[in-house]
Design a protein around this motif. Structure first.
Motif, PDB file in Angstrom:
ATOM      1  N   GLY A 137      33.796  39.689  41.372  1.00 54.62           N
ATOM      2  CA  GLY A 137      33.866  38.373  41.984  1.00 54.62           C
ATOM      3  C   GLY A 137      33.708  38.351  43.490  1.00 54.62           C
ATOM      4  N   GLY A 138      33.411  39.468  44.103  1.00 52.14           N
ATOM      5  CA  GLY A 138      33.170  39.502  45.537  1.00 52.14           C
ATOM      6  C   GLY A 138      34.407  39.295  46.392  1.00 52.14           C
ATOM      7  N   ARG A 139      35.594  39.520  45.847  1.00 47.27           N
ATOM      8  CA  ARG A 139      36.826  39.339  46.600  1.00 47.27           C
ATOM      9  C   ARG A 139      37.146  40.585  47.406  1.00 47.27           C
ATOM     10  NH1 ARG A 139      41.004  36.550  42.348  1.00 47.27           N
ATOM     11  NH2 ARG A 139      39.857  34.628  42.053  1.00 47.27           N
ATOM     12  N   ALA A 140      38.034  40.423  48.373  1.00 38.77           N
ATOM     13  CA  ALA A 140      38.492  41.553  49.175  1.00 38.77           C
ATOM     14  C   ALA A 140      39.473  42.394  48.359  1.00 38.77           C
ATOM     15  CB  ALA A 140      39.162  41.038  50.440  1.00 38.77           C
ATOM     16  N   THR A 141      39.876  43.527  48.905  1.00 42.10           N
ATOM     17  CA  THR A 141      40.811  44.424  48.234  1.00 42.10           C
ATOM     18  C   THR A 141      42.127  43.720  47.963  1.00 42.10           C
ATOM     19  OG1 THR A 141      39.813  46.298  49.376  1.00 42.10           O
ATOM     20  CG2 THR A 141      41.986  46.639  48.441  1.00 42.10           C
ATOM     21  N   ARG A 142      42.617  43.870  46.729  1.00 44.77           N
ATOM     22  CA  ARG A 142      43.861  43.223  46.320  1.00 44.77           C
ATOM     23  C   ARG A 142      44.874  44.298  45.928  1.00 44.77           C
ATOM     24  NH1 ARG A 142      41.606  39.002  42.127  1.00 44.77           N
ATOM     25  NH2 ARG A 142      40.133  40.660  41.735  1.00 44.77           N
ATOM     26  N   SER A 143      46.119  44.082  46.271  1.00 47.88           N
ATOM     27  CA  SER A 143      47.138  45.105  46.037  1.00 47.88           C
ATOM     28  C   SER A 143      48.179  44.693  45.001  1.00 47.88           C
ATOM     29  CB  SER A 143      47.849  45.444  47.349  1.00 47.88           C
ATOM     30  OG  SER A 143      48.507  44.296  47.847  1.00 47.88           O
ATOM     31  N   GLY A 144      48.040  43.536  44.394  1.00 53.46           N
ATOM     32  CA  GLY A 144      49.024  43.073  43.422  1.00 53.46           C
ATOM     33  C   GLY A 144      48.413  42.849  42.057  1.00 53.46           C
ATOM     34  N   MET A 145      49.259  42.942  41.024  1.00 52.54           N
ATOM     35  CA  MET A 145      48.810  42.702  39.665  1.00 52.54           C
ATOM     36  C   MET A 145      49.810  41.774  38.989  1.00 52.54           C
ATOM     37  SD  MET A 145      47.935  45.376  36.590  1.00 52.54           S
ATOM     38  CE  MET A 145      49.559  45.758  36.018  1.00 52.54           C
TER      39      MET A 145
ATOM     40  N   GLU B 130      47.281  32.710  44.158  1.00 49.60           N
ATOM     41  CA  GLU B 130      47.322  33.643  45.273  1.00 49.60           C
ATOM     42  C   GLU B 130      46.180  34.654  45.123  1.00 49.60           C
ATOM     43  OE1 GLU B 130      50.547  36.715  47.105  1.00 49.60           O
ATOM     44  OE2 GLU B 130      51.287  34.873  46.203  1.00 49.60           O
ATOM     45  N   ASN B 131      45.440  34.884  46.183  1.00 50.40           N
ATOM     46  CA  ASN B 131      44.253  35.738  46.116  1.00 50.40           C
ATOM     47  C   ASN B 131      44.564  37.224  46.071  1.00 50.40           C
ATOM     48  OD1 ASN B 131      42.485  33.593  46.117  1.00 50.40           O
ATOM     49  ND2 ASN B 131      42.385  33.516  48.346  1.00 50.40           N
ATOM     50  N   ASP B 132      45.814  37.618  46.308  1.00 51.78           N
ATOM     51  CA  ASP B 132      46.151  39.027  46.376  1.00 51.78           C
ATOM     52  C   ASP B 132      46.477  39.637  45.011  1.00 51.78           C
ATOM     53  OD1 ASP B 132      46.484  41.353  47.905  1.00 51.78           O
ATOM     54  OD2 ASP B 132      48.656  41.112  47.860  1.00 51.78           O
ATOM     55  N   PHE B 133      46.472  38.838  43.939  1.00 49.10           N
ATOM     56  CA  PHE B 133      46.840  39.336  42.620  1.00 49.10           C
ATOM     57  C   PHE B 133      45.640  39.433  41.691  1.00 49.10           C
ATOM     58  CE2 PHE B 133      51.061  37.881  43.899  1.00 49.10           C
ATOM     59  CZ  PHE B 133      51.819  38.963  43.491  1.00 49.10           C
ATOM     60  N   VAL B 134      45.552  40.560  40.980  1.00 50.43           N
ATOM     61  CA  VAL B 134      44.612  40.714  39.876  1.00 50.43           C
ATOM     62  C   VAL B 134      45.356  40.215  38.642  1.00 50.43           C
ATOM     63  CG1 VAL B 134      43.342  42.361  38.464  1.00 50.43           C
ATOM     64  CG2 VAL B 134      43.510  42.716  40.933  1.00 50.43           C
ATOM     65  N   ILE B 135      44.760  39.292  37.897  1.00 51.58           N
ATOM     66  CA  ILE B 135      45.448  38.693  36.752  1.00 51.58           C
ATOM     67  C   ILE B 135      45.022  39.385  35.456  1.00 51.58           C
ATOM     68  CG2 ILE B 135      45.799  36.582  35.426  1.00 51.58           C
ATOM     69  CD1 ILE B 135      45.437  35.062  38.051  1.00 51.58           C
TER      70      ILE B 135
ATOM     71  N   ARG C 249      40.644  45.632  41.862  1.00 55.33           N
ATOM     72  CA  ARG C 249      41.457  45.991  43.028  1.00 55.33           C
ATOM     73  C   ARG C 249      40.578  46.210  44.248  1.00 55.33           C
ATOM     74  NH1 ARG C 249      43.610  50.019  46.108  1.00 55.33           N
ATOM     75  NH2 ARG C 249      45.841  49.903  46.499  1.00 55.33           N
ATOM     76  N   ASN C 250      39.445  46.852  44.050  1.00 53.24           N
ATOM     77  CA  ASN C 250      38.561  47.158  45.179  1.00 53.24           C
ATOM     78  C   ASN C 250      37.646  46.006  45.550  1.00 53.24           C
ATOM     79  OD1 ASN C 250      39.661  49.721  45.376  1.00 53.24           O
ATOM     80  ND2 ASN C 250      38.192  50.579  43.942  1.00 53.24           N
ATOM     81  N   GLY C 251      37.706  44.911  44.806  1.00 57.44           N
ATOM     82  CA  GLY C 251      36.925  43.737  45.150  1.00 57.44           C
ATOM     83  C   GLY C 251      35.545  43.694  44.544  1.00 57.44           C
TER      84      GLY C 251
END
Length: 129
Positions: free
Chosen positions: A83-91, A43-48, A78-80
């Protein structure tokens, strides 16, 4: 004796306990259903965040040896910025069962400090890292 009691009451240092508010899951909500570890990792919304047996913390594959590094890397992820990802709100914290509890709590506190909205914790054997 009364004056000593008042003196100790006035000079005592009280520390506030931090806590994460965990709402009860809604059984009708499809996101509350159980997910496998592979689904959460993809899932793209999680920082691992991974914590291995030797208490080495990594955020998205980058080592975070100190608490300040952990906060910085979590904020970047979290801010992207990573890795150039969008803002993520989960960990998602993946911890080895043999790691120190202190290290896991430090990672959870850091996620809370940078504003992660959804924090998940799972234990993973060292062979799965």
């Amino acid at each position: 004796v009364f004056q000593l009691l008042i003196f100790f009451m006035m000079t005592a240092a009280f520390s506030l306990q931090k806590s994460l508010e965990v709402p009860p899951p809604d059984p009708n909500d499809e996101t509350a259903q159980s997910q496998t570890l592979e689904e959460l990792e993809n899932e793209n919304d999680f920082v691992i965040v991974r914590i291995d047996r030797e208490n080495v913390v990594t955020v998205e594959g980058r080592d975070a040896p100190s608490e300040q590094d952990l906060l910085t890397k979590l904020r970047e992820a979290r801010n992207g910025a990573a890795g150039g990802r969008a803002t993520r709100s989960g960990m998602l914290v993946l911890a080895d069962p043999a790691c120190r509890h202190e290290t896991v709590v430090r990672a959870l506190d850091a996620g809370n400090a940078v504003g992660m909205e959804r924090i998940r914790l799972a234990t993973v054997e060292d062979t799965e890292f």
